[in-house]
Design a protein around this motif. Structure first.
Motif, PDB file in Angstrom:
ATOM      1  N   SER A  69     -17.885  -8.198  18.990  1.00  0.00           N
ATOM      2  CA  SER A  69     -16.797  -7.616  19.770  1.00  0.00           C
ATOM      3  C   SER A  69     -17.297  -7.145  21.130  1.00  0.00           C
ATOM      4  CB  SER A  69     -16.179  -6.435  19.010  1.00  0.00           C
ATOM      5  OG  SER A  69     -15.171  -5.829  19.796  1.00  0.00           O
ATOM      6  N   ASP A  70     -16.600  -7.552  22.177  1.00  0.00           N
ATOM      7  CA  ASP A  70     -17.022  -7.165  23.526  1.00  0.00           C
ATOM      8  C   ASP A  70     -15.928  -6.420  24.276  1.00  0.00           C
ATOM      9  OD1 ASP A  70     -15.256  -9.217  23.879  1.00  0.00           O
ATOM     10  OD2 ASP A  70     -16.585 -10.477  25.083  1.00  0.00           O
ATOM     11  N   GLU A  71     -15.012  -5.805  23.549  1.00  0.00           N
ATOM     12  CA  GLU A  71     -13.932  -5.055  24.187  1.00  0.00           C
ATOM     13  C   GLU A  71     -14.498  -3.818  24.883  1.00  0.00           C
ATOM     14  OE1 GLU A  71     -10.808  -5.851  24.438  1.00  0.00           O
ATOM     15  OE2 GLU A  71     -10.787  -7.602  23.114  1.00  0.00           O
ATOM     16  N   GLU A  72     -14.329  -3.731  26.197  1.00  0.00           N
ATOM     17  CA  GLU A  72     -14.797  -2.573  26.953  1.00  0.00           C
ATOM     18  C   GLU A  72     -13.648  -1.826  27.609  1.00  0.00           C
ATOM     19  OE1 GLU A  72     -17.771  -3.835  29.733  1.00  0.00           O
ATOM     20  OE2 GLU A  72     -19.359  -3.718  28.220  1.00  0.00           O
ATOM     21  N   GLN A  73     -12.420  -2.346  27.450  1.00  0.00           N
ATOM     22  CA  GLN A  73     -11.261  -1.702  28.046  1.00  0.00           C
ATOM     23  C   GLN A  73     -10.265  -1.336  26.947  1.00  0.00           C
ATOM     24  OE1 GLN A  73     -10.032  -4.821  30.737  1.00  0.00           O
ATOM     25  NE2 GLN A  73     -11.307  -4.029  32.409  1.00  0.00           N
ATOM     26  N   LEU A  74      -9.875  -0.079  26.910  1.00  0.00           N
ATOM     27  CA  LEU A  74      -8.885   0.360  25.932  1.00  0.00           C
ATOM     28  C   LEU A  74      -8.352   1.725  26.320  1.00  0.00           C
ATOM     29  CD1 LEU A  74     -10.082   2.809  23.913  1.00  0.00           C
ATOM     30  CD2 LEU A  74     -11.470   0.922  23.063  1.00  0.00           C
ATOM     31  N   SER A  75      -7.214   2.070  25.733  1.00  0.00           N
ATOM     32  CA  SER A  75      -6.653   3.411  25.869  1.00  0.00           C
ATOM     33  C   SER A  75      -5.846   3.683  24.613  1.00  0.00           C
ATOM     34  CB  SER A  75      -5.765   3.520  27.112  1.00  0.00           C
ATOM     35  OG  SER A  75      -4.695   2.586  27.050  1.00  0.00           O
ATOM     36  N   GLY A  76      -5.655   4.937  24.288  1.00  0.00           N
ATOM     37  CA  GLY A  76      -4.880   5.255  23.101  1.00  0.00           C
ATOM     38  C   GLY A  76      -5.011   6.701  22.683  1.00  0.00           C
ATOM     39  N   THR A  77      -4.397   6.992  21.550  1.00  0.00           N
ATOM     40  CA  THR A  77      -4.441   8.326  20.958  1.00  0.00           C
ATOM     41  C   THR A  77      -5.218   8.248  19.661  1.00  0.00           C
ATOM     42  OG1 THR A  77      -2.261   8.811  21.873  1.00  0.00           O
ATOM     43  CG2 THR A  77      -3.066  10.276  20.133  1.00  0.00           C
ATOM     44  N   VAL A  78      -6.084   9.204  19.464  1.00  0.00           N
ATOM     45  CA  VAL A  78      -6.904   9.215  18.259  1.00  0.00           C
ATOM     46  C   VAL A  78      -6.815  10.584  17.593  1.00  0.00           C
ATOM     47  CG1 VAL A  78      -8.514   7.467  19.087  1.00  0.00           C
ATOM     48  CG2 VAL A  78      -8.948   9.865  19.559  1.00  0.00           C
ATOM     49  N   LYS A  79      -7.082  10.582  16.284  1.00  0.00           N
ATOM     50  CA  LYS A  79      -7.044  11.822  15.518  1.00  0.00           C
ATOM     51  C   LYS A  79      -8.282  11.894  14.653  1.00  0.00           C
ATOM     52  CE  LYS A  79      -3.999  14.391  12.334  1.00  0.00           C
ATOM     53  NZ  LYS A  79      -2.748  14.282  11.546  1.00  0.00           N
ATOM     54  N   ILE A  80      -8.876  13.061  14.580  1.00  0.00           N
ATOM     55  CA  ILE A  80     -10.072  13.227  13.762  1.00  0.00           C
ATOM     56  C   ILE A  80      -9.941  14.475  12.910  1.00  0.00           C
ATOM     57  CG2 ILE A  80     -11.217  14.345  15.742  1.00  0.00           C
ATOM     58  CD1 ILE A  80     -13.896  13.481  14.464  1.00  0.00           C
ATOM     59  N   SER A  81     -10.229  14.311  11.623  1.00  0.00           N
ATOM     60  CA  SER A  81     -10.267  15.438  10.692  1.00  0.00           C
ATOM     61  C   SER A  81     -11.661  15.498  10.091  1.00  0.00           C
ATOM     62  CB  SER A  81      -9.234  15.268   9.579  1.00  0.00           C
ATOM     63  OG  SER A  81      -7.915  15.304  10.104  1.00  0.00           O
ATOM     64  N   THR A  82     -12.299  16.641  10.216  1.00  0.00           N
ATOM     65  CA  THR A  82     -13.662  16.817   9.727  1.00  0.00           C
ATOM     66  C   THR A  82     -13.728  18.016   8.799  1.00  0.00           C
ATOM     67  OG1 THR A  82     -14.464  15.998  11.850  1.00  0.00           O
ATOM     68  CG2 THR A  82     -16.079  17.018  10.405  1.00  0.00           C
ATOM     69  N   ASP A  83     -14.242  17.795   7.583  1.00  0.00           N
ATOM     70  CA  ASP A  83     -14.399  18.869   6.603  1.00  0.00           C
ATOM     71  C   ASP A  83     -15.766  18.718   5.956  1.00  0.00           C
ATOM     72  OD1 ASP A  83     -14.234  20.831   4.719  1.00  0.00           O
ATOM     73  OD2 ASP A  83     -12.636  19.906   3.537  1.00  0.00           O
ATOM     74  N   LEU A  84     -16.769  19.319   6.587  1.00  0.00           N
ATOM     75  CA  LEU A  84     -18.134  19.222   6.077  1.00  0.00           C
ATOM     76  C   LEU A  84     -18.472  20.353   5.122  1.00  0.00           C
ATOM     77  CD1 LEU A  84     -19.960  18.226   9.391  1.00  0.00           C
ATOM     78  CD2 LEU A  84     -18.971  16.742   7.636  1.00  0.00           C
ATOM     79  N   GLY A  85     -17.509  21.263   4.892  1.00  0.00           N
ATOM     80  CA  GLY A  85     -17.750  22.369   3.979  1.00  0.00           C
ATOM     81  C   GLY A  85     -18.630  23.439   4.567  1.00  0.00           C
ATOM     82  N   ILE A  86     -18.644  23.551   5.898  1.00  0.00           N
ATOM     83  CA  ILE A  86     -19.450  24.574   6.562  1.00  0.00           C
ATOM     84  C   ILE A  86     -18.547  25.749   6.914  1.00  0.00           C
ATOM     85  CG2 ILE A  86     -20.911  25.091   8.542  1.00  0.00           C
ATOM     86  CD1 ILE A  86     -21.525  22.121   8.730  1.00  0.00           C
ATOM     87  N   PRO A  87     -18.850  26.961   6.434  1.00  0.00           N
ATOM     88  CA  PRO A  87     -18.034  28.124   6.770  1.00  0.00           C
ATOM     89  C   PRO A  87     -18.014  28.367   8.272  1.00  0.00           C
ATOM     90  CG  PRO A  87     -19.542  28.642   4.975  1.00  0.00           C
ATOM     91  CD  PRO A  87     -19.953  27.306   5.519  1.00  0.00           C
ATOM     92  N   SER A  88     -16.882  28.835   8.779  1.00  0.00           N
ATOM     93  CA  SER A  88     -16.772  29.153  10.196  1.00  0.00           C
ATOM     94  C   SER A  88     -17.617  30.372  10.520  1.00  0.00           C
ATOM     95  CB  SER A  88     -15.306  29.432  10.561  1.00  0.00           C
ATOM     96  OG  SER A  88     -15.211  29.884  11.890  1.00  0.00           O
ATOM     97  N   LEU A  89     -18.376  30.288  11.624  1.00  0.00           N
ATOM     98  CA  LEU A  89     -19.207  31.425  12.008  1.00  0.00           C
ATOM     99  C   LEU A  89     -18.371  32.591  12.523  1.00  0.00           C
ATOM    100  CD1 LEU A  89     -22.150  29.640  13.858  1.00  0.00           C
ATOM    101  CD2 LEU A  89     -22.138  30.588  11.557  1.00  0.00           C
ATOM    102  N   GLY A  90     -17.229  32.265  13.150  1.00  0.00           N
ATOM    103  CA  GLY A  90     -16.364  33.315  13.668  1.00  0.00           C
ATOM    104  C   GLY A  90     -17.127  34.277  14.553  1.00  0.00           C
ATOM    105  N   GLY A  91     -17.013  35.569  14.267  1.00  0.00           N
ATOM    106  CA  GLY A  91     -17.658  36.585  15.081  1.00  0.00           C
ATOM    107  C   GLY A  91     -19.146  36.665  14.894  1.00  0.00           C
ATOM    108  N   LEU A  92     -19.705  35.878  13.962  1.00  0.00           N
ATOM    109  CA  LEU A  92     -21.148  35.918  13.750  1.00  0.00           C
ATOM    110  C   LEU A  92     -21.914  35.143  14.805  1.00  0.00           C
ATOM    111  CD1 LEU A  92     -21.359  35.420   9.894  1.00  0.00           C
ATOM    112  CD2 LEU A  92     -21.622  37.546  11.172  1.00  0.00           C
ATOM    113  N   ALA A  93     -21.200  34.402  15.648  1.00  0.00           N
ATOM    114  CA  ALA A  93     -21.892  33.575  16.636  1.00  0.00           C
ATOM    115  C   ALA A  93     -22.843  34.396  17.490  1.00  0.00           C
ATOM    116  CB  ALA A  93     -20.871  32.860  17.527  1.00  0.00           C
ATOM    117  N   GLY A  94     -22.421  35.598  17.848  1.00  0.00           N
ATOM    118  CA  GLY A  94     -23.256  36.437  18.680  1.00  0.00           C
ATOM    119  C   GLY A  94     -24.506  36.885  17.968  1.00  0.00           C
ATOM    120  N   ALA A  95     -24.434  37.010  16.648  1.00  0.00           N
ATOM    121  CA  ALA A  95     -25.610  37.444  15.892  1.00  0.00           C
ATOM    122  C   ALA A  95     -26.706  36.400  15.939  1.00  0.00           C
ATOM    123  CB  ALA A  95     -25.222  37.718  14.441  1.00  0.00           C
ATOM    124  N   PHE A  96     -26.301  35.122  16.020  1.00  0.00           N
ATOM    125  CA  PHE A  96     -27.285  34.048  16.061  1.00  0.00           C
ATOM    126  C   PHE A  96     -27.735  33.749  17.486  1.00  0.00           C
ATOM    127  CE2 PHE A  96     -25.175  33.261  12.022  1.00  0.00           C
ATOM    128  CZ  PHE A  96     -26.259  33.065  11.204  1.00  0.00           C
TER     129      PHE A  96
END
Length: 404
Positions: A69-96
């Motif tokens: 495949s040599d397609e180098e031109q495209l446009s569109g809408t994409v959607k991504i859902s990611t669930d790696l099971g990693i807890p959100s750091l939330g306010g802990l970001a500053g601690a790290f």
């Protein structure tokens, strides 16, 4: 509908494939990880709508089609859902990262693209060859856009009206594959199928409609038990060979860990205006050089340099096992494990987070803590060794026990 065609190699494989099998079987799990990362970062999930009738195709032919495949031109809408099971750091970001904030901009791409590592996001994408790309992350009433046009890279956060600007560093350079690396679609296909050897199954498993286009489904599965990866499915456009959807399912079941793909796509040349950018009136423009200078002034750059220098103390990487069950063994500098509770070396909030995430284990290696996600697990022993792999906790503990 295409048949469930298997590309598993066996004793009747061609001499070319057999000759490469032993080395190639280590490639697929890491290649899949690379594809996942690239998909998350650029073209992220959508619903299939029917199974179109398409001519039969083998797994080798489909892999060859992707490579060609040599397609180098495209446009569109994409959607991504990611669930790696990693807890959100939330306010802990500053601690790290207590020094976070020095020399930063809300329009800098580093932090903004990390948002794609969790949750569900909708993006608009456009590309016109290697010198022009645009990715926009759509929010509720806001938008973050990253535009590459020639030597200029622009980031714009509409909510804060901040702009980031950097220069990409000159013209694109041509890279040639070194000797022994596949250079043609057929060679690429042979290498990929050789990796199916003893650890991986590669099959064509029917068809689908993705973003209104007919597609074949290429399915990659580990034959070994103990991997956290159940399967990888790539929906490949039947006409162009462009991957339209990528789904990574964990062996533990449940929703996909990564489900990414086009909801609509157009392979026509995008309008040139898609790649033009002028900072909006009143926007705060930050140059990349300014961020670097700010980090150096705050001492953050010096801290990062010291952290990188510490990596020189690592005593190398040892790989235990093969294929999907490969586990990396790393010895921490100084042979130190996690700081003990009450030592003061880790902020209380960060200590609480680590304790909640980790699971104490013992084995032939001694004792340590396992940190689990849905895909990648890590074991840090009390004597300062780290074992990391896309394997289950039991497989990780077993691998650590066999280390020399």
């Amino acid at each position: 509908m295409a048949p469930n065609d298997s590309a598993e190699t066996n004793g009747e494989a061609t001499g070319t494939v057999v000759g490469r099998r032993k080395a190639a079987r280590y490639i697929v799990p890491f290649a899949v990880a690379g594809v996942a990362a690239a998909t998350i970062g650029l073209v992220p999930a959508l619903a299939d709508s029917g199974d179109p009738e398409l001519p039969d195709i083998t797994a080798q032919e489909l892999i060859e089609k992707i490579a060609a495949s040599d397609e180098e031109q495209l446009s569109g809408t994409v959607k991504i859902s990611t669930d790696l099971g990693i807890p959100s750091l939330g306010g802990l970001a500053g601690a790290f990262a207590p020094d976070a904030g020095a020399g930063e901009s809300s329009a800098s791409p580093d932090a903004r693209l990390m948002e794609l590592a969790s949750g569900t996001h909708t993006l608009r994408v456009a590309a016109d060859g290697p010198g022009k790309q645009r990715v926009s992350i759509l929010g509720e009433g806001s938008e973050y856009s990253l535009v590459h046009n020639g030597n200029d890279i622009w980031g714009h956060d509409s909510e804060s009206n901040e702009v980031y600007h950097a220069e990409s560093g000159g013209k694109d350079q041509e890279h040639k594959a070194p000797k022994g690396v596949p250079a043609t679609p057929k060679e690429f296909a042979e290498e990929a199928l050789a990796a199916a050897g003893d650890t991986t199954s590669v099959t064509v498993d029917g068809t689908a409609q993705v973003a209104g286009r007919d597609a074949y489904k290429l399915v990659i599965k580990p034959k070994q038990s103990g991997s956290t990866i159940g399967s990888v499915t790539v929906a490949v456009d039947a006409s162009t060979g462009v991957p339209l959807k990528f789904t990574l399912a964990p062996s533990s079941g449940g929703k996909a860990a990564v489900d990414a793909g086009f909801t609509d796509v157009d392979f026509a040349k995008p309008d040139a205006s898609s790649f033009s950018f002028t900072p909006p009136k009143g926007a705060k423009v930050t140059e990349a050089d300014e961020l670097k200078a700010g980090a150096e002034k705050s001492g953050a750059a010096d801290k990062a340099h010291k952290d990188l220098s510490a990596l020189e103390d690592f005593k190398g990487l040892n790989v235990i096992g093969e294929g999907w069950n490969a586990v990396a063994e790393i010895e921490m500098p100084g042979g130190a494990g996690l700081p003990a509770e009450g030592s003061g070396d880790v902020p209380p909030q960060a200590r609480q987070f680590l304790d909640a995430l980790g699971d104490k284990v013992t084995g032939d290696f001694g004792s340590g803590t396992v940190f689990e996600t849905r895909l990648v697990n890590a074991l840090m022993t009390d004597d300062g060794k780290v074992y990391v792999g896309a394997v289950t906790k039991d497989a990780l503990v077993k691998a650590a026990g066999t280390a020399e």
